[in-house]
Design an enzyme around this catalytic site. Sequence first.
Site, PDB file in Angstrom:
ATOM      1  N   GLY A  89      27.505  64.752  14.980  1.00  0.00           N
ATOM      2  CA  GLY A  89      28.850  64.052  14.535  1.00  0.00           C
ATOM      3  C   GLY A  89      29.646  65.174  13.653  1.00  0.00           C
ATOM      4  O   GLY A  89      29.311  66.107  13.348  1.00  0.00           O
ATOM      5  N   GLU A 114      31.247  66.657  10.895  1.00  0.00           N
ATOM      6  CA  GLU A 114      30.598  66.917   9.545  1.00  0.00           C
ATOM      7  C   GLU A 114      31.463  67.789   8.727  1.00  0.00           C
ATOM      8  O   GLU A 114      32.116  68.909   9.262  1.00  0.00           O
ATOM      9  CB  GLU A 114      29.108  67.309   9.720  1.00  0.00           C
ATOM     10  CG  GLU A 114      29.019  68.917  10.375  1.00  0.00           C
ATOM     11  CD  GLU A 114      27.625  69.047  10.850  1.00  0.00           C
ATOM     12  OE1 GLU A 114      26.756  68.282  10.656  1.00  0.00           O
ATOM     13  OE2 GLU A 114      27.375  70.221  11.063  1.00  0.00           O
ATOM     14  N   ASN A 120      22.440  64.162   6.769  1.00  0.00           N
ATOM     15  CA  ASN A 120      21.520  63.384   7.631  1.00  0.00           C
ATOM     16  C   ASN A 120      19.981  64.123   7.718  1.00  0.00           C
ATOM     17  O   ASN A 120      19.855  65.397   7.949  1.00  0.00           O
ATOM     18  CB  ASN A 120      22.028  63.057   9.119  1.00  0.00           C
ATOM     19  CG  ASN A 120      21.026  62.432   9.910  1.00  0.00           C
ATOM     20  OD1 ASN A 120      20.073  61.991   9.477  1.00  0.00           O
ATOM     21  ND2 ASN A 120      21.489  62.431  11.194  1.00  0.00           N
ATOM     22  N   SER A 129      19.467  65.212  11.431  1.00  0.00           N
ATOM     23  CA  SER A 129      20.834  65.534  12.080  1.00  0.00           C
ATOM     24  C   SER A 129      20.477  66.472  13.558  1.00  0.00           C
ATOM     25  O   SER A 129      19.800  67.263  13.331  1.00  0.00           O
ATOM     26  CB  SER A 129      21.590  66.231  11.103  1.00  0.00           C
ATOM     27  OG  SER A 129      22.870  66.601  11.412  1.00  0.00           O
ATOM     28  N   SER A 130      21.269  65.808  14.325  1.00  0.00           N
ATOM     29  CA  SER A 130      21.091  66.596  15.616  1.00  0.00           C
ATOM     30  C   SER A 130      21.958  67.838  15.568  1.00  0.00           C
ATOM     31  O   SER A 130      23.171  67.816  15.221  1.00  0.00           O
ATOM     32  CB  SER A 130      21.858  65.776  16.932  1.00  0.00           C
ATOM     33  OG  SER A 130      21.145  64.531  16.976  1.00  0.00           O
ATOM     34  N   SER A 153      28.158  62.765  11.346  1.00  0.00           N
ATOM     35  CA  SER A 153      27.033  63.076  11.036  1.00  0.00           C
ATOM     36  C   SER A 153      26.322  61.839  10.240  1.00  0.00           C
ATOM     37  O   SER A 153      26.593  61.753   9.193  1.00  0.00           O
ATOM     38  CB  SER A 153      26.904  64.342  10.292  1.00  0.00           C
ATOM     39  OG  SER A 153      25.443  64.615  10.228  1.00  0.00           O
ATOM     40  N   GLY A 154      25.162  61.446  10.664  1.00  0.00           N
ATOM     41  CA  GLY A 154      24.544  60.349   9.906  1.00  0.00           C
ATOM     42  C   GLY A 154      24.912  59.077  10.021  1.00  0.00           C
ATOM     43  O   GLY A 154      24.292  57.929   9.538  1.00  0.00           O
ATOM     44  N   THR A 211      22.223  59.114  17.167  1.00  0.00           N
ATOM     45  CA  THR A 211      20.842  59.389  17.740  1.00  0.00           C
ATOM     46  C   THR A 211      19.970  57.992  17.758  1.00  0.00           C
ATOM     47  O   THR A 211      19.270  57.845  18.885  1.00  0.00           O
ATOM     48  CB  THR A 211      20.190  60.630  17.039  1.00  0.00           C
ATOM     49  OG1 THR A 211      20.959  61.577  17.076  1.00  0.00           O
ATOM     50  CG2 THR A 211      18.935  60.949  17.804  1.00  0.00           C
TER      51      THR A 211
HETATM   52  N1  LIG Z   1      19.917  51.154  13.618  1.00  0.00           N
HETATM   53  C1  LIG Z   1      19.464  51.934  12.394  1.00  0.00           C
HETATM   54  N2  LIG Z   1      18.413  50.950  11.875  1.00  0.00           N
HETATM   55  C2  LIG Z   1      17.801  51.760  10.819  1.00  0.00           C
HETATM   56  N3  LIG Z   1      18.191  52.948  10.442  1.00  0.00           N
HETATM   57  C3  LIG Z   1      19.020  53.691  11.204  1.00  0.00           C
HETATM   58  C4  LIG Z   1      19.833  53.173  12.288  1.00  0.00           C
HETATM   59  N4  LIG Z   1      20.590  53.933  12.404  1.00  0.00           N
HETATM   60  C5  LIG Z   1      20.544  55.026  11.694  1.00  0.00           C
HETATM   61  N5  LIG Z   1      19.565  54.967  10.980  1.00  0.00           N
HETATM   62  C6  LIG Z   1      19.183  55.721   9.878  1.00  0.00           C
HETATM   63  O1  LIG Z   1      20.206  56.668   9.722  1.00  0.00           O
HETATM   64  C7  LIG Z   1      19.632  58.097  10.118  1.00  0.00           C
HETATM   65  C8  LIG Z   1      20.844  58.739  10.668  1.00  0.00           C
HETATM   66  O2  LIG Z   1      20.889  58.337  11.792  1.00  0.00           O
HETATM   67  P1  LIG Z   1      21.127  59.321  13.367  1.00  0.00           P
HETATM   68  O3  LIG Z   1      20.192  60.422  13.200  1.00  0.00           O
HETATM   69  O4  LIG Z   1      21.168  58.347  14.227  1.00  0.00           O
HETATM   70  O5  LIG Z   1      22.639  59.947  12.764  1.00  0.00           O
HETATM   71  P2  LIG Z   1      23.458  60.524  13.853  1.00  0.00           P
HETATM   72  O6  LIG Z   1      24.807  59.871  14.002  1.00  0.00           O
HETATM   73  O7  LIG Z   1      22.762  61.016  15.080  1.00  0.00           O
HETATM   74  O8  LIG Z   1      23.642  61.895  13.151  1.00  0.00           O
HETATM   75  P3  LIG Z   1      23.949  63.304  13.454  1.00  0.00           P
HETATM   76  O9  LIG Z   1      25.239  63.312  14.019  1.00  0.00           O
HETATM   77  O10 LIG Z   1      23.807  64.094  12.234  1.00  0.00           O
HETATM   78  O11 LIG Z   1      22.814  63.530  14.334  1.00  0.00           O
HETATM   79  C9  LIG Z   1      18.320  57.959  10.775  1.00  0.00           C
HETATM   80  O12 LIG Z   1      17.454  58.973  10.552  1.00  0.00           O
HETATM   81  C10 LIG Z   1      17.953  56.656  10.153  1.00  0.00           C
HETATM   82  O13 LIG Z   1      17.245  56.769   9.338  1.00  0.00           O
HETATM   83 MG   LIG Z   2      22.060  62.457  15.799  1.00  0.00          MG
END
Ligand SMILES: Nc1ncnc2c1ncn2[C@@H]1O[C@H](COP(=O)(O)OP(=O)(O)OP(=O)(O)O)[C@@H](O)[C@H]1O
Ligand SMILES: [Mg+2]
Length: 1040
Positions: free
Chosen positions: A400, A402, A173, A176-177, A123-124, A128
């Site tokens: 992800g 967590e 996050n 977070s999805s 997660s994070g 996404t």
């Molecule tokens: N390539 C990137 N560039 C800039 N910021 C990023 C990037 N990837 C992730 N982030 C930052 O990290 C945060 C978390 O990313 P994201 O929501 O994609 O995580 P996740 O893997 O989908 O987590 P979860 O499993 O909780 O959904 C985003 O809101 C953003 O602020």
């Molecule tokens: Mg996500």
Amino acid sequence: MDFKSLEERCNQILRNMEASLTARDRVGIQDFVLLDPHTSESAFLDNLRKRFHENLIYTYIGTLLVSVNPYKELDIYSKKQMDTYMGVNFFELPPHIYALADNVFRTMQSEFNNHFILISGESGAGKTEASKKILQFYAVSCPSTKLLNNVRDRLLFSNPVLEAFGNAKTLKNDNSSRFGKYMDIQFDHQGGAVGGHILSYLLEKSRVVHQNHGERNFHIFYQLVEGGEEDLLRWLGLERNCKNYRYLVQGDCAKVSSINDKSDWKTVRKALSVIEFSERDTEHLFGIIASVLHLGNIKFDADARGYATLNNNQEMHWVSKLLGIPNQVLQQGLTHRKIEAKTEEVFSPFSVDHAVYARDALAKAIYGRTFNWLVNKINESLANKDSSRKTVIGLLDIYGFEVFNVNSFEQFCINYCNEKLQQLFIELTLKSEQEEYEMEGIEWEPVPYFNNKIICDLVEEKFRGIISLLDEECLRPGEATDITFLEKMEDKIGGHPHFVTHKLADQKTRKTLDRGDFRLLHYAGEVTYCVVGFLDKNNDLLYRNGKEVMRQSKNAIIKHCFPSTEPDSKRRPETVVTQFKSSLVGLTEILMSKEPWYVRCIKPNEAKQPGHFNDVLVRHQVKYLGLMEHLRVRRAGFAYRRKYEIFLQRYKPLCPETWPNWKGTAAEGVQLLIKHLGYKPDEYKMGRTKIFIRHPRTLFATEDAFQVCKHKLATRIQAKYKGFRVKEDYLKQREAATKIENCWRGLVARKEREKRAWAVKVIKKFIKGFMTRNEPACTDNSEYLAYVRQNYLTRLKENLPKTVLEKDSWLTPPPIMKEVAQLLKKIYIRHMVWKYVRGITPQRKAQLLLKVQTSSMFKGKKENYPFSVCRPFMDTRICTEDINIKVLQLIQHEHIKYSVPVVKYDRNGFRPRLRQLIFTQQAAYLVEEAKIKQRIDYSSLRGVSVSNLSDNFLILHVTCDDIKKKGDLVLQCDYLFEALTKLSITANNQNSIKVVQGSVRFDIQPGREGFVDFKSGQESMVYRAKNGHLMVESTRTKSR
Ligand SMILES: Nc1ncnc2c1ncn2[C@@H]1O[C@H](COP(=O)(O)OP(=O)(O)OP(=O)(O)O)[C@@H](O)[C@H]1O
Ligand SMILES: [Mg+2]
């Protein structure tokens, strides 16, 4: 393509790869495959860290992309960057998510098969975000038309809506999805994105009613309260203050600096309109969101018997209004439970706790079902109705792995899901790859890896796995509780190495566990789950009358979500976890049928901080994500493999032996092909059914060569085809030309034949006519004679005499024309004469008359006469001014008719004297200057003698009976004929002129005679001859 060019191309790719590395990009290595030593975790970490600190968040392991969350905006996602990566070979540019996306797309295009991109990480970690970047790349790079842009926009805008309803701030996050998402993007054969479909997995509904400290409910609630328009809020009965809503304040962090609910609200509103939500849909949707908030605020009091009663009717009123359910019905639904006795239904009142539970269950059900409705609605808008075959690229972005302080049923499901995906990854990369080498007989030293199947089995095994035990506990009759579930697990799976509870743990571990906890040793680490709520959440029961109440709703979405066809709770529905398990099995099947690509996301620190690289945290992720093992397999293995048939089919144009058709086995064909391409022995291996290519660059070079060759082939085929067409046309034209020619020749020949036949007839007739020309006119000769006539007349026309003098040159006529010719001649000559006569002036006529006169006198008589004919006569040879005035005075009254200079020869001695001879009407005068030497009256003019020779002498014989009078005149005149003609006319005495021969006797005086002798000589001379005669010698003129 020959050996050399392929090698050159390989080198060029390498050079490009190097060249494209800017100084910044040269930090570390771009592909872990090149890592040295490749087995060192520290070296791996060093490279990742080095690059991370230079904002180089992407690194490859072969075609797998490792992405480290930068936690800051990087300037690497612009349109320009997209353009740079479009259509460029994977390793020719620095690693990027766009390179992966482009490569997937192009592979799909060229091989016309389906793909998916598995984005994993805890997660994070940035899953996404990565999936959004990929979607954006396709939105920009795919062909665009108005229709496709529509689909593109819907695909893009489905994201903010789903994120608003399905994402939330957690401790891990801020976005977070809280649901799993698998999205298919459908492409037509030209690469246009023509549709999409989304599958959602288990939404974390419990969040609607409960949030841990530091976490939030789903974004949409805050967005509505913060960003909703005044009118809308008023209509929904909401106040602009999140703190007023119980469902929003439990985490105590309604406001987060990283989230801008207001602007996100605007995005969602716009997105809803793009994905074609009607006004009514949005009204109903927000009505539901508001009603959930109102529901959360409903409080129950206990009456005297301890039963729940509703005390704040205000909230009730709003829920009733927004869901369109009568207040009473709603109230009863929230405070009573319907029990079916044998024949009747009885309402049993809830305790306060029960009522709260029922309320929350209702809120979760409403939200959960609305979310599913939303996904379906989006799918409707993304659906492509065209049935032609499409290829898809699937994007899997799931919640992800967590670990929280307290982990519940939801974390169990989420982590189980990640466990399954890890298994899939192992299956597709480490396990199957190694198995494949073995199967194909490729020499291979197995790479050991941790297979998490043991954990998956622990969770999902039939009858023995945790899920089975949980279901058993949920479904069994009797007093099942979370604790009995725990005990059951301890009983059944107590000895499992990945499972531990307080009771089972050793002393040291026991300290870290509560009595109600169980711990799983996941692939990604240990997670301690609190068993409380497991049964309840797994059952997800909504009291039966809760559903019934909802069915009465006037809100279209609620109506749709609680259909009357839904089976009642008499038959238990599948438990949540079983449903989830089945959906994951479904997902695995979907994924297994496609070509996999991987993005492994890594979270650099727990604090969501840019620039912080926590070695321990990252090392841990590298480990559990199996990146080292993946690297080892990649390094030892082959980047690309294909069945011989497929490889040969694609690349056979590159080798003359295999193109266009190879007769032998596919393996032999491939062997020949790669020999021709100049593959080095260490670059490939021949398996039993497949060729294995070690480096991507070898394949790329081959692919590049193929692309070039393809165009050449296309051109050749095109040229051949065009040639064929032109030849066909030409042959057709030639055939047509020959046909026309034949017809024409036939026509000409027929005409010629007719002509000849006609000619023969004509000639025959002509000959016959010729032969019978002298016979009387008959049919045989009539044409011939007509021809002869015409011919003669035509010829005659051309050969008519030009003057009367040529009259003897008349064209000789054919016998039948003789008479006509004579007549014609006569007419023509007359005509000429007539024309001639008509052209004569009076002067000329007078002149001619004179000439006629002259002719009658001298023609044929005097030798030099002919020469005079052409000399025109003049009126006079001496003009009046040249005659002496005295003479004029004397003779003028007689009218001077003609004057001419003469030479007078004395009668005695014959001396020549120049004199003027003047003819008047009455007499001729010989004049010397002012003197009239002699007057000869015409009546006294006896005659005139001239010789027959060519001299100019004339002798005027006068009657001379008086001695005193002068005798005859011997004169010489240059205009002899003219003068004599004038004289004959003036004196009217033509007969008196005599042409004599030899000698002329003349009278010197009466009675005294003289002689003039004429003869021809060598030259003209006049002299007195010895005999006393005047001798006139003249040259002989040739007669004409
Ligand atoms: N390539 C990137 N560039 C800039 N910021 C990023 C990037 N990837 C992730 N982030 C930052 O990290 C945060 C978390 O990313 P994201 O929501 O994609 O995580 P996740 O893997 O989908 O987590 P979860 O499993 O909780 O959904 C985003 O809101 C953003 O602020
Ligand atoms: Mg996500």
